[in-house]
Design an enzyme around this catalytic site. Structure first.
Site, PDB file in Angstrom:
ATOM      1  N   LEU A  45       3.985   0.457  -3.142  1.00  0.00           N
ATOM      2  CA  LEU A  45       3.999   0.522  -4.226  1.00  0.00           C
ATOM      3  C   LEU A  45       5.577   1.215  -5.066  1.00  0.00           C
ATOM      4  CD1 LEU A  45       2.453   0.490  -6.982  1.00  0.00           C
ATOM      5  CD2 LEU A  45       1.438   2.806  -6.055  1.00  0.00           C
ATOM      6  N   GLY A  98      -0.731  -0.369  -4.249  1.00  0.00           N
ATOM      7  CA  GLY A  98      -1.766   0.738  -5.014  1.00  0.00           C
ATOM      8  C   GLY A  98      -1.462   1.734  -4.320  1.00  0.00           C
ATOM      9  N   GLU A 131       1.178  -1.333  -0.128  1.00  0.00           N
ATOM     10  CA  GLU A 131       0.298  -0.092  -0.475  1.00  0.00           C
ATOM     11  C   GLU A 131       1.157   1.548  -0.094  1.00  0.00           C
ATOM     12  OE1 GLU A 131      -4.389  -0.866   2.231  1.00  0.00           O
ATOM     13  OE2 GLU A 131      -2.525   0.042   3.476  1.00  0.00           O
ATOM     14  N   CYS A 132       0.697   1.892  -1.392  1.00  0.00           N
ATOM     15  CA  CYS A 132       1.348   3.655  -1.192  1.00  0.00           C
ATOM     16  C   CYS A 132       2.938   3.498  -0.927  1.00  0.00           C
ATOM     17  CB  CYS A 132       0.751   3.959   0.177  1.00  0.00           C
ATOM     18  SG  CYS A 132       1.025   6.483   0.018  1.00  0.00           S
ATOM     19  N   ALA A 133       3.396   3.110   0.338  1.00  0.00           N
ATOM     20  CA  ALA A 133       4.513   3.096   0.388  1.00  0.00           C
ATOM     21  C   ALA A 133       5.105   2.101  -0.118  1.00  0.00           C
ATOM     22  CB  ALA A 133       5.473   3.636   1.798  1.00  0.00           C
TER      23      ALA A 133
END
Length: 459
Positions: free
Chosen positions: A342, A432, A338-340
């Site tokens: 990705l 994502g 998630e986020c980082a």
């Protein structure tokens, strides 16, 4: 009975909620209480400071991400064995999801919304700089705007002098609101911030502990702790949430070790995530991608959010773990990023070589992307089936430029109503920008662990 609670709110951001809430947690603990710490909303940073102050994991209460019915059970679960809970609010007392305002004027996900769900009293932290008698009008407005929210007292913050304190107290008396504390200005308590808020407690190290100690001492000296404890209450009839699998979910067919990234670059995670992974039959082993190899026998990987853009050099230098993660992905092992996470999986981040699992480049931008999203899964993955719907949250200042046209993970509406296709599903990888709360989707965690069973990976 549910644990007595107080909710620490403010008229607006920047009033000193985090200082007061964190200091109150520490001061109550110092006074002999067992304190359960909570934060309203999707914030990952404040709970790190709460955990230092309270000596137990900080948890989030977010009715937007998990739904109203889960707030009571999650509160009961997180406050188990505590004799008081302190809930830090978000933004201003009545501020929440802009597009989702109830008929009574309370925005969904606001501090007022959560206080009402818990049946807990609100203590308002007011930044007293630049005002005196006007505090009476401010308090009158906040006390009467929503009769379903009980304003039980005020803590005056950043008070300039004894004379200033006396005038403010007179104004509070005029408004009929009890003063529970009066805190003088203490600029030395400022905690460094960056583009996504405060520097995380894990990054701040010893200085974070010193800052929490200073907050604790300040609140202990200037707030009436007995009065605060005496007004604490909650009315939560629900049974506690438990990290159990839904009855219809598939069970693990063999030993599963989930490597959970942690440390300075990957500190954005919910406590319930690890609890659900263990309930699904996994052994969860933390590791720091900045300096550690993958845990021995890892058959799955979770890469939560955080600040890899601040540690690109260090992350890139750990070539061993980057190669191990590449090998894990090549074997089809489930990877949840998630986020980082990705941005760590792509070829490079601001020019620093990363894991190369996903073809593309990530870079820091000047644009903050922030907000709740109603998303739908657009591909089958180890976490979700096509068509699964979630409410998630975006919080980042990076962007990924993909090579080619990979299969996206999510579709949702972004700013200005634009359709956004976020993330990538590739083999066992689900990555994502969207953050979701695992307590709202236990079946996804069970599906992830089941996909990591050795019997599955051998196929």
């Amino acid at each position: 009975m549910s644990t007595p609670a107080v909710v620490i709110a403010a008229p607006s951001s920047g009033s000193g909620k985090t200082t007061v809430a964190t200091g109150l947690m520490g001061a109550l603990r110092q006074a002999g209480h067992t304190v359960a710490p909570f934060k309203v909303g999707p914030d990952f940073i404040d709970p790190g400071y709460h955990a230092l102050a309270a000596g137990r994991p900080g948890r989030n209460l977010d009715p937007v991400l998990v739904g109203e019915p889960l707030i009571g059970p999650l509160f009961r679960h997180g406050s188990d064995d505590a004799d008081i809970a302190v809930v830090e609010g978000v933004m201003g007392l009545f501020d929440g999801r802009i597009s989702d305002v109830a008929a009574d004027g309370a925005a969904r996900g606001s501090t007022a919304h959560v206080a009402s769900l818990l049946g807990a009293p609100v203590i308002l932290v007011v930044d007293a700089r630049g005002q005196s008698h006007s505090v009476a009008a401010l308090l009158h407005g906040f006390a009467t705007f929503d009769r379903g929210v009980r304003l039980a007292g005020v803590i005056l913050n950043r008070v300039g002098s004894a004379r200033h304190d006396a005038v403010l107290r007179q104004a509070c008396e005029q408004a009929g609101v009890t003063v529970l504390g009066s805190i003088p200005r203490a600029d030395e308590l400022a905690v460094p911030s960056r583009h996504l808020g405060l520097v995380t407690a894990v990054e701040h190290g010893r200085r974070a502990g010193a800052a929490v100690e200073a907050m604790t001492g300040l609140v202990a000296r200037h707030v009436d702790l007995e009065a605060v404890a005496s007004i604490a209450m909650s009315h939560v009839p629900d049974e506690p949430w438990t990290p159990e699998l839904p009855e219809h979910t598939e069970r693990v067919g063999g030993p599963v070790t989930v490597a959970l990234a942690a440390g300075k670059a990957f500190s954005f995670g919910y406590t319930e995530h690890g609890e659900l992974l263990r309930a699904a039959g996994a052994q969860v082993v933390d590791f720091d991608p900045m300096c550690d190899p993958l845990p021995p026998g890892a058959t799955a990987l979770v890469l939560p959010g955080g600040f890899p853009e601040e540690f690109g050099t260090e992350l890139s230098a750990n070539e061993l773990v980057r190669a191990q993660i590449g090998g894990l992905a090549a074997r089809g092992a489930p990877i949840h990023a998630e986020c980082a996470g990705l941005t760590y999986l792509v070829d490079d981040l601001d020019g620093h070589p990363m894991c190369g699992v996903l073809a593309g480049s990530a870079s820091f931008t000047d644009t903050l992307t922030l907000g709740y999203r109603d998303a739908v899964a657009v591909a089958d993955s180890p976490l979700h089936a096509v068509g699964d719907r979630v409410v998630g949250h975006e919080f980042h200042r990076t962007a990924v430029r993909y090579a080619g046209n990979p299969q996206q993970a999510w579709r949702y509406r972004g700013r200005a109503g634009r359709t956004i296709e976020d993330g990538v599903v590739q083999g066992g990888v689900h990555a994502g920008y969207l953050h979701t709360h695992p307590a709202a989707h236990p079946e996804a965690i069970a599906r992830f662990v089941a996909a990591a069973a050795p019997s599955r990976l051998a196929r």
